[in-house]
Design an enzyme around this catalytic site. Structure first.
Site, PDB file in Angstrom:
ATOM      1  N   TYR A 127      20.774  50.337  46.236  1.00 11.75           N
ATOM      2  CA  TYR A 127      20.620  48.904  46.504  1.00 11.75           C
ATOM      3  C   TYR A 127      21.002  48.056  45.290  1.00 11.75           C
ATOM      4  O   TYR A 127      21.335  46.894  45.432  1.00 11.75           O
ATOM      5  CB  TYR A 127      19.168  48.577  46.869  1.00 11.75           C
ATOM      6  CG  TYR A 127      18.816  48.716  48.330  1.00 11.75           C
ATOM      7  CD1 TYR A 127      19.090  49.874  49.024  1.00 11.75           C
ATOM      8  CD2 TYR A 127      18.177  47.679  49.000  1.00 11.75           C
ATOM      9  CE1 TYR A 127      18.745  50.010  50.354  1.00 11.75           C
ATOM     10  CE2 TYR A 127      17.822  47.799  50.333  1.00 11.75           C
ATOM     11  CZ  TYR A 127      18.109  48.964  51.010  1.00 11.75           C
ATOM     12  OH  TYR A 127      17.764  49.084  52.321  1.00 11.75           O
ATOM     13  N   LYS A 182      17.578  64.370  48.726  1.00  3.98           N
ATOM     14  CA  LYS A 182      18.757  65.114  49.202  1.00  3.98           C
ATOM     15  C   LYS A 182      19.273  65.902  48.001  1.00  3.98           C
ATOM     16  O   LYS A 182      20.423  65.748  47.562  1.00  3.98           O
ATOM     17  CB  LYS A 182      19.796  64.110  49.754  1.00  3.98           C
ATOM     18  CG  LYS A 182      20.961  64.744  50.479  1.00  3.98           C
ATOM     19  CD  LYS A 182      20.626  65.293  51.862  1.00  3.98           C
ATOM     20  CE  LYS A 182      21.816  66.007  52.444  1.00  3.98           C
ATOM     21  NZ  LYS A 182      21.515  66.698  53.723  1.00  3.98           N
ATOM     22  N   ASP A 229      17.249  64.663  55.732  1.00  2.00           N
ATOM     23  CA  ASP A 229      17.630  64.893  57.135  1.00  2.00           C
ATOM     24  C   ASP A 229      16.525  65.656  57.868  1.00  2.00           C
ATOM     25  O   ASP A 229      16.171  65.334  59.007  1.00  2.00           O
ATOM     26  CB  ASP A 229      18.992  65.609  57.245  1.00  2.00           C
ATOM     27  CG  ASP A 229      19.160  66.757  56.253  1.00  2.00           C
ATOM     28  OD1 ASP A 229      18.274  66.961  55.403  1.00  2.00           O
ATOM     29  OD2 ASP A 229      20.187  67.467  56.343  1.00  2.00           O
ATOM     30  N   ASP A 286      13.841  53.025  53.252  1.00  4.48           N
ATOM     31  CA  ASP A 286      14.155  51.955  54.206  1.00  4.48           C
ATOM     32  C   ASP A 286      14.362  52.548  55.595  1.00  4.48           C
ATOM     33  O   ASP A 286      13.784  52.099  56.586  1.00  4.48           O
ATOM     34  CB  ASP A 286      15.422  51.216  53.741  1.00  4.48           C
ATOM     35  CG  ASP A 286      15.825  50.125  54.714  1.00  4.48           C
ATOM     36  OD1 ASP A 286      14.946  49.377  55.161  1.00  4.48           O
ATOM     37  OD2 ASP A 286      17.034  50.039  55.040  1.00  4.48           O
ATOM     38  N   ASP A 321      11.616  52.626  59.130  1.00  2.00           N
ATOM     39  CA  ASP A 321      11.961  52.079  60.452  1.00  2.00           C
ATOM     40  C   ASP A 321      11.758  53.162  61.518  1.00  2.00           C
ATOM     41  O   ASP A 321      11.240  52.908  62.600  1.00  2.00           O
ATOM     42  CB  ASP A 321      13.417  51.594  60.499  1.00  2.00           C
ATOM     43  CG  ASP A 321      13.533  50.079  60.311  1.00  2.00           C
ATOM     44  OD1 ASP A 321      12.741  49.526  59.528  1.00  2.00           O
ATOM     45  OD2 ASP A 321      14.415  49.459  60.941  1.00  2.00           O
TER      46      ASP A 321
END
Ligand code: IPM
Ligand code: MG
Length: 356
Positions: free
Chosen positions: A142, A190, A222, A246, A250
């Site tokens: 970001y 990851k 994942d 983020d 959600d």
């Protein structure tokens, strides 16, 4: 107690839910004899319209001078559909997080038995779901530089960058939360592909020696996305970097049945911010259908985390629990009963006013 609270309603449904949440705040103040002095400020699309800047200096000063900030939502489709726009509402939110040094975003996820039949998941997966996602908020892709399109317009780059220091401070917070909770920490990364993830994993591994009581587990992002659906009750505290957090929050917000229910806190160096995790939902703006619970529960989180007002916070949570038990809620939860934002929030107000 006395406290100064900055109100940044922002865009879309932000102003509607903020109005309701502030009423709840004042009802709490009256009941428990507190004095909350509120001041409004501009952020996001409305700030661009008024000043050309999505996070004006005046708003920053207001935040710095406040004891806590309540924030609504940010975003406007006008900018979403214009990838060439140089100034965007979201820059306001990112600038606020960065300038206030809010490096940790705490996003609790819990399910409500009364809403089990509203969730897309089967009931047996929803039982005992109660965990906290600790999302790093001021680093990673970001904010990393460079982030730009090349001069020929044919290539583009974003940079994912993390310092050990950035990882340490948020990890420490996550370990402390785990100590106060079920003593389990899940680090999501990851590390099989990304170098930043390997630094995260190494740093958390080293830190885990200082917290021998905390069981630490490592998941690739994942797999974590899958586990959230398969067995969400396995989590206690989930720690992850900015963008993974983020996306995963959600996803997690689907568990209780509506993203409109989820509050959050962003904490760090300066004034903390409390906000629902949903966006500005422009299609619903002005229609009196926005779910006010995420914003109202963000007030509860502020009272609890920022001011240590446990009874006040739990009365708000109790009111929301009871509303859901009684089938009181906006159309995202109960499409059949046609209750508007104001009606639902008034129900909460009355509950608080009449509580013993
Ligand atoms: C959130 C939002 C923001 C983010 C956007 C609006 C910049 O999605 O708070 O989760 O990506 O952090
Ligand atoms: Mg988001």
């Amino acid at each position: 107690m006395k406290a100064k609270i900055a109100l940044l309603a922002g865009d879309g449904i932000g102003p509607e839910i903020m109005t309701q949440a502030v009423q709840v705040l004042h009802a709490i103040a009256q009941k428990f004899d507190h004095e909350f002095q509120t001041t409004e400020g501009l952020i996001g699309g409305v700030a661009i319209n008024a000043t050309g800047n999505p996070y004006p200096d005046e708003t920053h000063q207001l935040c710095l001078n406040a004891d806590a900030v309540l924030f609504g939502a940010i975003g406007d489709p006008k900018y979403d559909n214009d990838p060439t726009a140089k100034i965007r509402p979201e820059q306001g939110l990112l600038a606020m997080r960065k300038k206030l040094g809010l490096f940790a975003n705490l996003r609790p996820v819990k399910t409500y038995e009364s809403l089990f039949d509203r969730s897309p998941l089967k009931e047996d997966r929803l039982k005992d779901v109660d965990f906290m996602v600790v999302r790093e908020l001021t680093g990673g892709i970001y904010f990393g530089q460079p982030s730009e399109v090349t001069a020929d317009g044919l290539n583009s780059v974003d940079t994912c960058l993390y310092s050990k220091e950035e990882i340490l401070r948020v990890s420490e917070m996550a370990f402390d939360l785990a100590m106060k909770s079920k003593k389990k920490l899940t680090m999501v990364d990851k590390a099989n592909v990304l170098s930043t993830s390997r630094l995260w994993r190494k740093t958390v591994q080293d830190m885990s020696a200082e917290y021998p009581e905390v069981e630490v587990e490592y998941l690739f992002v994942d797999n974590a996305a899958m586990q959230l659906i398969i067995r969400p009750s396995q989590f206690d505290v989930m720690l992850t970097e900015n963008m993974f957090g983020d996306i995963l929050t959600d996803e997690a917000s689907v568990l209780p049945g509506s993203i409109g229910l989820q509050p959050s806190a962003s904490v760090g160096d300066k004034t903390a911010i409390f906000e629902p995790i949903h966006g500005s939902y422009p299609q619903a703006a002005g229609k009196n259908i926005a779910n006010p619970f995420g914003m109202i529960l963000s007030v509860a989180m502020m009272l609890d985390y920022q001011f240590g007002l446990k009874n006040e916070a739990s009365l708000i949570q109790q009111a929301v629990d009871q509303a859901l038990n009684d089938g009181v809620g906006t159309p995202d939860l109960f499409p059949e009963n046609q209750q508007g934002t104001d009606e639902v929030a008034n129900w909460i107000l009355t509950y608080i006013q009449q509580a013993e």
